[in-house]
Design a protein around this motif. Sequence first.
Motif, PDB file in Angstrom:
ATOM      1  N   UNK A  76      98.618  56.724  22.753  1.00  0.00           N
ATOM      2  CA  UNK A  76      97.242  56.770  23.226  1.00  0.00           C
ATOM      3  C   UNK A  76      97.061  57.767  24.354  1.00  0.00           C
ATOM      4  N   UNK A  77      98.042  57.841  25.256  1.00  0.00           N
ATOM      5  CA  UNK A  77      97.975  58.791  26.366  1.00  0.00           C
ATOM      6  C   UNK A  77      98.042  60.233  25.858  1.00  0.00           C
ATOM      7  N   UNK A  78      98.931  60.467  24.917  1.00  0.00           N
ATOM      8  CA  UNK A  78      99.049  61.815  24.342  1.00  0.00           C
ATOM      9  C   UNK A  78      97.746  62.203  23.635  1.00  0.00           C
ATOM     10  N   UNK A  79      97.176  61.282  22.872  1.00  0.00           N
ATOM     11  CA  UNK A  79      95.911  61.562  22.191  1.00  0.00           C
ATOM     12  C   UNK A  79      94.807  61.828  23.198  1.00  0.00           C
ATOM     13  N   UNK A  80      94.794  61.080  24.277  1.00  0.00           N
ATOM     14  CA  UNK A  80      93.786  61.268  25.318  1.00  0.00           C
ATOM     15  C   UNK A  80      93.921  62.636  25.986  1.00  0.00           C
ATOM     16  N   UNK A  81      95.133  63.101  26.146  1.00  0.00           N
ATOM     17  CA  UNK A  81      95.356  64.411  26.770  1.00  0.00           C
ATOM     18  C   UNK A  81      95.089  65.566  25.813  1.00  0.00           C
ATOM     19  N   UNK A  82      95.407  65.400  24.549  1.00  0.00           N
ATOM     20  CA  UNK A  82      95.293  66.481  23.575  1.00  0.00           C
ATOM     21  C   UNK A  82      93.865  66.632  23.041  1.00  0.00           C
ATOM     22  N   UNK A  83      93.125  65.551  22.966  1.00  0.00           N
ATOM     23  CA  UNK A  83      91.782  65.580  22.381  1.00  0.00           C
ATOM     24  C   UNK A  83      90.849  66.590  23.041  1.00  0.00           C
ATOM     25  N   UNK A  84      90.742  66.658  24.374  1.00  0.00           N
ATOM     26  CA  UNK A  84      89.845  67.664  24.961  1.00  0.00           C
ATOM     27  C   UNK A  84      90.233  69.099  24.605  1.00  0.00           C
ATOM     28  N   UNK A  85      91.521  69.376  24.562  1.00  0.00           N
ATOM     29  CA  UNK A  85      91.968  70.725  24.213  1.00  0.00           C
ATOM     30  C   UNK A  85      91.611  71.054  22.769  1.00  0.00           C
ATOM     31  N   UNK A  86      91.775  70.108  21.879  1.00  0.00           N
ATOM     32  CA  UNK A  86      91.448  70.329  20.467  1.00  0.00           C
ATOM     33  C   UNK A  86      89.945  70.527  20.295  1.00  0.00           C
ATOM     34  N   UNK A  87      89.150  69.717  20.983  1.00  0.00           N
ATOM     35  CA  UNK A  87      87.694  69.846  20.893  1.00  0.00           C
ATOM     36  C   UNK A  87      87.253  71.214  21.410  1.00  0.00           C
ATOM     37  N   UNK A  88      87.778  71.636  22.556  1.00  0.00           N
ATOM     38  CA  UNK A  88      87.417  72.950  23.103  1.00  0.00           C
ATOM     39  C   UNK A  88      87.875  74.078  22.197  1.00  0.00           C
ATOM     40  N   UNK A  89      89.054  73.935  21.607  1.00  0.00           N
ATOM     41  CA  UNK A  89      89.552  74.955  20.681  1.00  0.00           C
ATOM     42  C   UNK A  89      88.626  75.081  19.470  1.00  0.00           C
ATOM     43  N   UNK A  90      88.194  73.954  18.953  1.00  0.00           N
ATOM     44  CA  UNK A  90      87.296  73.982  17.798  1.00  0.00           C
ATOM     45  C   UNK A  90      85.963  74.603  18.175  1.00  0.00           C
ATOM     46  N   UNK A  91      85.416  74.211  19.345  1.00  0.00           N
ATOM     47  CA  UNK A  91      84.104  74.706  19.757  1.00  0.00           C
ATOM     48  C   UNK A  91      84.129  76.202  20.057  1.00  0.00           C
ATOM     49  N   UNK A  92      85.158  76.657  20.765  1.00  0.00           N
ATOM     50  CA  UNK A  92      85.158  78.040  21.236  1.00  0.00           C
ATOM     51  C   UNK A  92      85.968  79.013  20.385  1.00  0.00           C
ATOM     52  N   UNK A  93      86.753  78.534  19.438  1.00  0.00           N
ATOM     53  CA  UNK A  93      87.550  79.439  18.602  1.00  0.00           C
ATOM     54  C   UNK A  93      87.222  79.307  17.110  1.00  0.00           C
ATOM     55  N   UNK A  94      87.291  78.121  16.585  1.00  0.00           N
ATOM     56  CA  UNK A  94      87.146  77.928  15.141  1.00  0.00           C
ATOM     57  C   UNK A  94      85.703  78.156  14.690  1.00  0.00           C
ATOM     58  N   UNK A  95      84.748  77.501  15.349  1.00  0.00           N
ATOM     59  CA  UNK A  95      83.348  77.628  14.948  1.00  0.00           C
ATOM     60  C   UNK A  95      82.847  79.067  15.070  1.00  0.00           C
ATOM     61  N   UNK A  96      83.099  79.782  16.186  1.00  0.00           N
ATOM     62  CA  UNK A  96      82.652  81.188  16.235  1.00  0.00           C
ATOM     63  C   UNK A  96      83.316  82.075  15.183  1.00  0.00           C
ATOM     64  N   UNK A  97      84.571  81.826  14.885  1.00  0.00           N
ATOM     65  CA  UNK A  97      85.253  82.622  13.861  1.00  0.00           C
ATOM     66  C   UNK A  97      84.614  82.416  12.496  1.00  0.00           C
ATOM     67  N   UNK A  98      84.320  81.191  12.156  1.00  0.00           N
ATOM     68  CA  UNK A  98      83.652  80.900  10.883  1.00  0.00           C
ATOM     69  C   UNK A  98      82.261  81.520  10.868  1.00  0.00           C
ATOM     70  N   UNK A  99      81.554  81.436  11.990  1.00  0.00           N
ATOM     71  CA  UNK A  99      80.204  81.993  12.066  1.00  0.00           C
ATOM     72  C   UNK A  99      80.211  83.515  11.911  1.00  0.00           C
ATOM     73  N   UNK A 100      81.172  84.177  12.521  1.00  0.00           N
ATOM     74  CA  UNK A 100      81.262  85.637  12.397  1.00  0.00           C
ATOM     75  C   UNK A 100      81.580  86.025  10.955  1.00  0.00           C
ATOM     76  N   UNK A 101      82.471  85.287  10.321  1.00  0.00           N
ATOM     77  CA  UNK A 101      82.779  85.579   8.920  1.00  0.00           C
ATOM     78  C   UNK A 101      81.541  85.367   8.056  1.00  0.00           C
TER      79      UNK A 101
END
Length: 86
Positions: free
Chosen positions: A9-34
């Motif tokens: 649970x602690x690991x998930x709590x620590x990793x979740x914000x990084x994954x959410x930010x990665x998706x918001x600022x890297x994955x979504x813009x990359x898909x949008x540009x394509x």
Amino acid sequence: MKSSKKRTGFIALCVTPAVVLFIIFMIIPTIDVFRMSMYKWGGYTADKTFVGMENFSKLFTNPKFYQAFQNKARYFRPFMIPTRGC
């Protein structure tokens, strides 16, 4: 068993914000540009024409693209080799 669940649970709590930010600022813009690259669009008007992969075929048949790619590699390589050794 409880410490294992707490640790997970602690690991998930620590990793979740990084994954959410990665998706918001890297994955979504990359898909949008394509998605945007599939249209003929000036960027300022509302009229877009779907052209599919035509933009990429124009890019890969343009000799200036390969010249620009070679220039980038030529200037990029000397700076990457010294930093790789550190």
